[in-house]
Design a protein around this motif. Structure first.
Motif, PDB file in Angstrom:
ATOM      1  N   GLY A  87       0.806  -1.207   0.000  1.00 23.82           N
ATOM      2  CA  GLY A  87       0.000   0.000   0.000  1.00 23.82           C
ATOM      3  C   GLY A  87       0.839   1.256   0.000  1.00 23.82           C
ATOM      4  O   GLY A  87       2.068   1.220  -0.183  1.00 23.82           O
ATOM      5  N   TYR A  88       0.159   2.362   0.250  1.00 26.91           N
ATOM      6  CA  TYR A  88       0.775   3.692   0.205  1.00 26.91           C
ATOM      7  C   TYR A  88       0.486   4.423   1.511  1.00 26.91           C
ATOM      8  O   TYR A  88      -0.526   4.191   2.159  1.00 26.91           O
ATOM      9  CB  TYR A  88       0.219   4.516  -0.959  1.00 26.91           C
ATOM     10  CG  TYR A  88       0.602   3.990  -2.319  1.00 26.91           C
ATOM     11  CD1 TYR A  88       1.728   4.471  -2.981  1.00 26.91           C
ATOM     12  CD2 TYR A  88      -0.159   3.012  -2.943  1.00 26.91           C
ATOM     13  CE1 TYR A  88       2.077   4.006  -4.230  1.00 26.91           C
ATOM     14  CE2 TYR A  88       0.186   2.524  -4.195  1.00 26.91           C
ATOM     15  CZ  TYR A  88       1.311   3.028  -4.827  1.00 26.91           C
ATOM     16  OH  TYR A  88       1.651   2.549  -6.062  1.00 26.91           O
ATOM     17  N   LEU A  89       1.404   5.329   1.841  1.00 28.14           N
ATOM     18  CA  LEU A  89       1.221   6.248   2.953  1.00 28.14           C
ATOM     19  C   LEU A  89       1.096   7.655   2.389  1.00 28.14           C
ATOM     20  O   LEU A  89       1.940   8.091   1.587  1.00 28.14           O
ATOM     21  CB  LEU A  89       2.389   6.193   3.931  1.00 28.14           C
ATOM     22  CG  LEU A  89       2.474   4.983   4.874  1.00 28.14           C
ATOM     23  CD1 LEU A  89       3.679   5.119   5.776  1.00 28.14           C
ATOM     24  CD2 LEU A  89       1.201   4.844   5.688  1.00 28.14           C
ATOM     25  N   TYR A  90       0.028   8.346   2.788  1.00 24.16           N
ATOM     26  CA  TYR A  90      -0.228   9.702   2.314  1.00 24.16           C
ATOM     27  C   TYR A  90      -0.328  10.642   3.506  1.00 24.16           C
ATOM     28  O   TYR A  90      -0.776  10.252   4.587  1.00 24.16           O
ATOM     29  CB  TYR A  90      -1.545   9.777   1.534  1.00 24.16           C
ATOM     30  CG  TYR A  90      -1.603   8.913   0.299  1.00 24.16           C
ATOM     31  CD1 TYR A  90      -1.041   9.341  -0.900  1.00 24.16           C
ATOM     32  CD2 TYR A  90      -2.260   7.689   0.319  1.00 24.16           C
ATOM     33  CE1 TYR A  90      -1.111   8.561  -2.043  1.00 24.16           C
ATOM     34  CE2 TYR A  90      -2.334   6.899  -0.821  1.00 24.16           C
ATOM     35  CZ  TYR A  90      -1.758   7.343  -1.997  1.00 24.16           C
ATOM     36  OH  TYR A  90      -1.833   6.565  -3.123  1.00 24.16           O
ATOM     37  N   THR A  91       0.095  11.871   3.279  1.00 24.21           N
ATOM     38  CA  THR A  91      -0.228  12.928   4.218  1.00 24.21           C
ATOM     39  C   THR A  91      -1.544  13.557   3.791  1.00 24.21           C
ATOM     40  O   THR A  91      -1.782  13.773   2.596  1.00 24.21           O
ATOM     41  CB  THR A  91       0.885  13.990   4.264  1.00 24.21           C
ATOM     42  OG1 THR A  91       0.494  15.036   5.133  1.00 24.21           O
ATOM     43  CG2 THR A  91       1.165  14.561   2.885  1.00 24.21           C
ATOM     44  N   ALA A  92      -2.417  13.808   4.747  1.00 26.51           N
ATOM     45  CA  ALA A  92      -3.778  14.240   4.431  1.00 26.51           C
ATOM     46  C   ALA A  92      -4.231  15.256   5.452  1.00 26.51           C
ATOM     47  O   ALA A  92      -3.619  15.432   6.520  1.00 26.51           O
ATOM     48  CB  ALA A  92      -4.730  13.046   4.419  1.00 26.51           C
ATOM     49  N   SER A  93      -5.320  15.930   5.101  1.00 26.64           N
ATOM     50  CA  SER A  93      -5.938  16.902   5.998  1.00 26.64           C
ATOM     51  C   SER A  93      -7.431  16.918   5.743  1.00 26.64           C
ATOM     52  O   SER A  93      -7.881  16.727   4.608  1.00 26.64           O
ATOM     53  CB  SER A  93      -5.348  18.299   5.790  1.00 26.64           C
ATOM     54  OG  SER A  93      -5.578  18.743   4.469  1.00 26.64           O
ATOM     55  N   ALA A  94      -8.201  17.139   6.812  1.00 23.14           N
ATOM     56  CA  ALA A  94      -9.654  17.192   6.706  1.00 23.14           C
ATOM     57  C   ALA A  94     -10.097  18.616   6.386  1.00 23.14           C
ATOM     58  O   ALA A  94      -9.293  19.556   6.326  1.00 23.14           O
ATOM     59  CB  ALA A  94     -10.293  16.709   7.998  1.00 23.14           C
ATOM     60  N   ASP A  95     -11.404  18.759   6.166  1.00 17.27           N
ATOM     61  CA  ASP A  95     -11.931  20.082   5.844  1.00 17.27           C
ATOM     62  C   ASP A  95     -11.785  21.058   7.003  1.00 17.27           C
ATOM     63  O   ASP A  95     -11.702  22.268   6.778  1.00 17.27           O
ATOM     64  CB  ASP A  95     -13.414  19.971   5.455  1.00 17.27           C
ATOM     65  CG  ASP A  95     -13.610  19.207   4.153  1.00 17.27           C
ATOM     66  OD1 ASP A  95     -12.681  19.227   3.322  1.00 17.27           O
ATOM     67  OD2 ASP A  95     -14.680  18.591   3.967  1.00 17.27           O
ATOM     68  N   ASP A  96     -11.772  20.551   8.210  1.00 18.69           N
ATOM     69  CA  ASP A  96     -11.631  21.424   9.367  1.00 18.69           C
ATOM     70  C   ASP A  96     -10.177  21.709   9.735  1.00 18.69           C
ATOM     71  O   ASP A  96      -9.909  22.315  10.774  1.00 18.69           O
ATOM     72  CB  ASP A  96     -12.356  20.826  10.573  1.00 18.69           C
ATOM     73  CG  ASP A  96     -11.862  19.418  10.907  1.00 18.69           C
ATOM     74  OD1 ASP A  96     -10.948  18.927  10.200  1.00 18.69           O
ATOM     75  OD2 ASP A  96     -12.402  18.801  11.850  1.00 18.69           O
ATOM     76  N   GLY A  97      -9.235  21.252   8.913  1.00 23.23           N
ATOM     77  CA  GLY A  97      -7.833  21.543   9.150  1.00 23.23           C
ATOM     78  C   GLY A  97      -7.074  20.483   9.903  1.00 23.23           C
ATOM     79  O   GLY A  97      -5.848  20.611  10.079  1.00 23.23           O
ATOM     80  N   ARG A  98      -7.719  19.410  10.362  1.00 18.22           N
ATOM     81  CA  ARG A  98      -7.025  18.353  11.086  1.00 18.22           C
ATOM     82  C   ARG A  98      -6.123  17.565  10.139  1.00 18.22           C
ATOM     83  O   ARG A  98      -6.550  17.166   9.055  1.00 18.22           O
ATOM     84  CB  ARG A  98      -8.029  17.415  11.761  1.00 18.22           C
ATOM     85  CG  ARG A  98      -8.816  18.060  12.885  1.00 18.22           C
ATOM     86  CD  ARG A  98      -9.817  17.098  13.496  1.00 18.22           C
ATOM     87  NE  ARG A  98     -10.847  16.717  12.540  1.00 18.22           N
ATOM     88  CZ  ARG A  98     -11.075  15.483  12.135  1.00 18.22           C
ATOM     89  NH1 ARG A  98     -10.348  14.488  12.612  1.00 18.22           N
ATOM     90  NH2 ARG A  98     -12.042  15.219  11.272  1.00 18.22           N
ATOM     91  N   SER A  99      -4.891  17.321  10.551  1.00 16.31           N
ATOM     92  CA  SER A  99      -3.933  16.570   9.744  1.00 16.31           C
ATOM     93  C   SER A  99      -3.939  15.108  10.147  1.00 16.31           C
ATOM     94  O   SER A  99      -4.284  14.756  11.288  1.00 16.31           O
ATOM     95  CB  SER A  99      -2.527  17.157   9.891  1.00 16.31           C
ATOM     96  OG  SER A  99      -2.494  18.510   9.461  1.00 16.31           O
ATOM     97  N   ALA A 100      -3.542  14.254   9.213  1.00 16.69           N
ATOM     98  CA  ALA A 100      -3.512  12.815   9.476  1.00 16.69           C
ATOM     99  C   ALA A 100      -2.589  12.164   8.462  1.00 16.69           C
ATOM    100  O   ALA A 100      -2.155  12.780   7.481  1.00 16.69           O
ATOM    101  CB  ALA A 100      -4.912  12.210   9.392  1.00 16.69           C
ATOM    102  N   VAL A 101      -2.273  10.912   8.730  1.00 18.56           N
ATOM    103  CA  VAL A 101      -1.532  10.052   7.807  1.00 18.56           C
ATOM    104  C   VAL A 101      -2.465   8.930   7.390  1.00 18.56           C
ATOM    105  O   VAL A 101      -3.034   8.243   8.243  1.00 18.56           O
ATOM    106  CB  VAL A 101      -0.252   9.494   8.460  1.00 18.56           C
ATOM    107  CG1 VAL A 101       0.404   8.467   7.548  1.00 18.56           C
ATOM    108  CG2 VAL A 101       0.721  10.624   8.771  1.00 18.56           C
TER     109      VAL A 101
END
Length: 281
Positions: free
Chosen positions: A53-67
């Motif tokens: 699989g893949y690892l991505y850096t992401a963010s939600a609409d409210d600004g919360r970051s996640a992997v």
């Protein structure tokens, strides 16, 4: 193990609290084959990849970051690999799993959002949270790939390799509603509005030019016959040849307008006898 204990493992014992943040390499840009969004998280870049699989850096609409860890096309089609992915996610701390899709979606690739990751304020804690999330994502993908299973006995025979390792494209995903225009930057939104306005102006200009070209066009010859509500039409008959000279004086043929009922008929040539309907049989 809680997130605080995990952060303590990442930090060294002699690192002070006010130490500068660790330098984390930037993520690689997304490729056209990567999904722009999974669940409520917009993917921003690639952090890593392997056959599972893949690892991505992401963010939600409210600004919360996640992997976000997401399965590849090949591993997502293997039921055993999907089970290993689900089991690895279940073993993670509850506060470290932000969201994941339903494992019953057999036609979609499994993914999980890991965190929480605070806003990058330059502190060491924000960098540690991201490193912890990345490490958890790597552990999930390694469980699918089984590359960290301890070796029992001596190594003999060929190396083990999954049959799906060659299919490394990102797994299938579904996006609804469509990602645009939320993902567009303000500059891109203005470009989209400008393109739509330009298309509308071009269409209006084309209609105006067509009106200028055909506004003085002459009517069609002959004009079309339009029946009246009473199903009668007016036909104008104009003789093209003078009548034969019979020696008798009579009125000069003139153009007449005769209302008729039914289908209009033309003028019979001179010397042609009228047709008897009985002669057709």
């Amino acid at each position: 193990m809680t997130a605080t204990e995990s952060q303590a493992e990442v930090r060294t014992a002699d690192t002070p609290e006010d130490a500068p943040a660790r330098v984390i390499p930037d993520a690689l840009p997304l490729l056209p084959e990567d999904p722009p969004r999974v669940g409520e998280y917009w993917l921003r870049g690639r952090l890593g990849a392997n056959a599972a699989g893949y690892l991505y850096t992401a963010s939600a609409d409210d600004g919360r970051s996640a992997v976000v860890a997401m399965m590849t096309e090949g591993s997502a089609d293997d039921a055993a690999a999907r089970d290993r992915f689900v089991n690895a996610v279940d073993e993670l701390p509850d506060d470290g799993v932000l969201a994941h899709n339903d494992s019953d979606d057999d036609d979609l690739a499994l993914w999980v959002a890991l965190g929480p990751i605070r806003t990058d304020d330059g502190s060491s804690a924000a960098s540690d949270e991201r490193l912890i999330a990345e490490r958890r994502g790597e552990d999930v993908l390694s469980a699918v790939l089984m590359d960290r299973v301890p070796q029992n006995g001596r190594v003999r025979g060929p190396d083990f390799r999954h049959y799906w390792e060659g299919r490394r494209r990102p797994g299938l995903f579904r996006i609804w509603p469509l990602p645009w225009p939320n993902i567009l930057r303000p500059a891109s939104r203005w470009a989209l509005v400008f393109a739509l306005v330009t298309m509308a102006l071009i269409m209006a200009l084309a209609v105006f030019l067509a009106w200028l070209l055909f506004r003085n066009a002459e009517p069609l010859e002959p004009e079309p016959v339009i029946p009246t509500p009473s199903n009668t039409v007016t036909v104008t008959v104009t003789p093209t040849t003078p009548p034969p000279n019979t020696g008798s004086t009579g009125p000069t043929p003139t153009t007449s307008s005769t209302p008729t009922t039914g289908t209009p008929t033309g003028t019979l040539p001179s010397g042609t006898p009228p047709t008897n309907p009985g002669d057709k049989f």
